[in-house]
Design a protein around this motif. Sequence first.
Motif, PDB file in Angstrom:
ATOM      1  N   HIS A   5       2.459  22.325  -8.255  1.00 46.80           N
ATOM      2  CA  HIS A   5       2.025  22.007  -9.616  1.00 46.80           C
ATOM      3  C   HIS A   5       2.227  20.531  -9.963  1.00 46.80           C
ATOM      4  N   THR A   6       2.992  19.794  -9.112  1.00 47.65           N
ATOM      5  CA  THR A   6       3.210  18.368  -9.407  1.00 47.65           C
ATOM      6  C   THR A   6       2.133  17.476  -8.801  1.00 47.65           C
ATOM      7  N   TYR A   7       1.183  18.044  -8.096  1.00 49.52           N
ATOM      8  CA  TYR A   7       0.041  17.257  -7.638  1.00 49.52           C
ATOM      9  C   TYR A   7      -0.990  17.216  -8.760  1.00 49.52           C
ATOM     10  N   ALA A   8      -0.698  16.403  -9.740  1.00 45.63           N
ATOM     11  CA  ALA A   8      -1.540  16.288 -10.935  1.00 45.63           C
ATOM     12  C   ALA A   8      -1.748  14.816 -11.240  1.00 45.63           C
ATOM     13  N   TRP A   9      -2.850  14.506 -11.898  1.00 46.37           N
ATOM     14  CA  TRP A   9      -3.205  13.114 -12.162  1.00 46.37           C
ATOM     15  C   TRP A   9      -2.099  12.380 -12.911  1.00 46.37           C
ATOM     16  N   ALA A  19       0.862  -1.182   0.000  1.00 49.69           N
ATOM     17  CA  ALA A  19       0.000   0.000   0.000  1.00 49.69           C
ATOM     18  C   ALA A  19       0.896   1.230   0.000  1.00 49.69           C
ATOM     19  N   LEU A  20       0.611   2.158  -0.891  1.00 52.81           N
ATOM     20  CA  LEU A  20       1.464   3.322  -1.121  1.00 52.81           C
ATOM     21  C   LEU A  20       0.873   4.578  -0.495  1.00 52.81           C
ATOM     22  N   ASP A  21       1.726   5.412   0.077  1.00 51.81           N
ATOM     23  CA  ASP A  21       1.364   6.794   0.387  1.00 51.81           C
ATOM     24  C   ASP A  21       1.635   7.623  -0.869  1.00 51.81           C
ATOM     25  N   LEU A  22       0.589   8.159  -1.489  1.00 56.18           N
ATOM     26  CA  LEU A  22       0.785   9.040  -2.634  1.00 56.18           C
ATOM     27  C   LEU A  22       1.608  10.260  -2.231  1.00 56.18           C
ATOM     28  N   ARG A  23       2.283  10.874  -3.170  1.00 54.14           N
ATOM     29  CA  ARG A  23       3.058  12.081  -2.852  1.00 54.14           C
ATOM     30  C   ARG A  23       2.163  13.109  -2.147  1.00 54.14           C
ATOM     31  N   GLY A  24       2.721  13.749  -1.128  1.00 49.44           N
ATOM     32  CA  GLY A  24       1.954  14.725  -0.365  1.00 49.44           C
ATOM     33  C   GLY A  24       1.034  14.128   0.673  1.00 49.44           C
ATOM     34  N   HIS A  25       1.109  12.830   0.888  1.00 49.22           N
ATOM     35  CA  HIS A  25       0.235  12.130   1.823  1.00 49.22           C
ATOM     36  C   HIS A  25       1.062  11.215   2.730  1.00 49.22           C
ATOM     37  N   GLY A  26       0.527  10.958   3.922  1.00 52.97           N
ATOM     38  CA  GLY A  26       1.167  10.012   4.821  1.00 52.97           C
ATOM     39  C   GLY A  26       2.621  10.363   5.064  1.00 52.97           C
ATOM     40  N   ASP A  27       3.492   9.373   4.928  1.00 52.61           N
ATOM     41  CA  ASP A  27       4.918   9.585   5.158  1.00 52.61           C
ATOM     42  C   ASP A  27       5.703   9.748   3.860  1.00 52.61           C
ATOM     43  N   ALA A  37      -1.165  15.192   5.570  1.00 48.15           N
ATOM     44  CA  ALA A  37      -1.441  15.497   4.164  1.00 48.15           C
ATOM     45  C   ALA A  37      -1.174  16.966   3.856  1.00 48.15           C
ATOM     46  N   ASP A  38      -0.562  17.214   2.712  1.00 54.90           N
ATOM     47  CA  ASP A  38      -0.264  18.565   2.241  1.00 54.90           C
ATOM     48  C   ASP A  38      -1.530  19.182   1.647  1.00 54.90           C
ATOM     49  N   ARG A  39      -1.968  20.316   2.198  1.00 56.61           N
ATOM     50  CA  ARG A  39      -3.174  20.961   1.685  1.00 56.61           C
ATOM     51  C   ARG A  39      -3.020  21.420   0.239  1.00 56.61           C
ATOM     52  N   LYS A  40      -1.796  21.578  -0.227  1.00 57.77           N
ATOM     53  CA  LYS A  40      -1.591  22.016  -1.606  1.00 57.77           C
ATOM     54  C   LYS A  40      -2.070  20.975  -2.608  1.00 57.77           C
TER      55      LYS A  40
END
Length: 285
Positions: A81-85, A66-74, A203-206
């Motif tokens: 701008h890199t929080y994109a699909w 199970a992965l923590d997506l970038r900007g989430h968890g650890d 989690a990063d609000r950005k």
Amino acid sequence: MTAPTTTPTPAASTDHYADVNGVKLHYLDYGTSGRRQMLCLHGGAAHAHWYDYVAPGFTTDHHVHALDLRGHGDSAWAEQHTYAWKVYSDDIHALEEKLNLRDYVLIGHSMGGMVSLVHASSHPERIAALVVIDSVMLMPMERVTRMRAFGEKPPTTYATREELIARYRLEGGEKQLTAPDVLQRMALYSSRQEPDGRWRHKADRKVYANFHQIAGLPMWDNIKVPALVIRGGDHSPRFTPEAMAEIHARAPQVQLATVTDSDHHITLDNPHGFIEVVQKFLRTL
């Protein structure tokens, strides 16, 4: 699938990190090496431990991550701008290379379900099966606007971890059906102490500040592998009959399952029911 009166014991896991696509990602390994691999993705503002209560249902036959997506968890925070699909999908592709994920089962919940769909439609060559859990196929623009506004606000901080846990709530559902001890565990793994001693959510609000609308239904044209769509009980408005009719028109092999006694956060609300419907699907592969 009626929820039993007892919640499963959360699975033991080991923590791992991988430098991929310019960020350091954290993931959990629940075991068991040598079996068909499974990669699980959480929803927005959540983390990998969303799968703690269902992983034991799959480790007999699968090697579950199970992965923590970038900007989430650890996992590391990144440039807004890199929080994109596409970038999330690129992260998955890089992790596939790192972990040698081939012929594997990809599972995603909510926002993670959309990431899974984006990835499976653009990088189908390694995926054996896809499971999408209670995801919105097209986020209403007014909700996107609210999410962006939320993402621009400064984060809430708390004097103590206990205060954060006491005020912790799950978003995205009509009702709070998660057991209190399960909710507390998710809150614990959602909290981080800052250098000034105060506590805040990991989690990063950005992630929300950068959120943009994406149409999921057309992506099903590219899904050729066996796939399962899971809907959360009678409370969830996602995967309407109209949406399912269009999905079936584009990808006739897609199956639908409803997990009763659950709302949006199905793996937490009714772990037994989730395991049951996914195992039934996996037996058809």
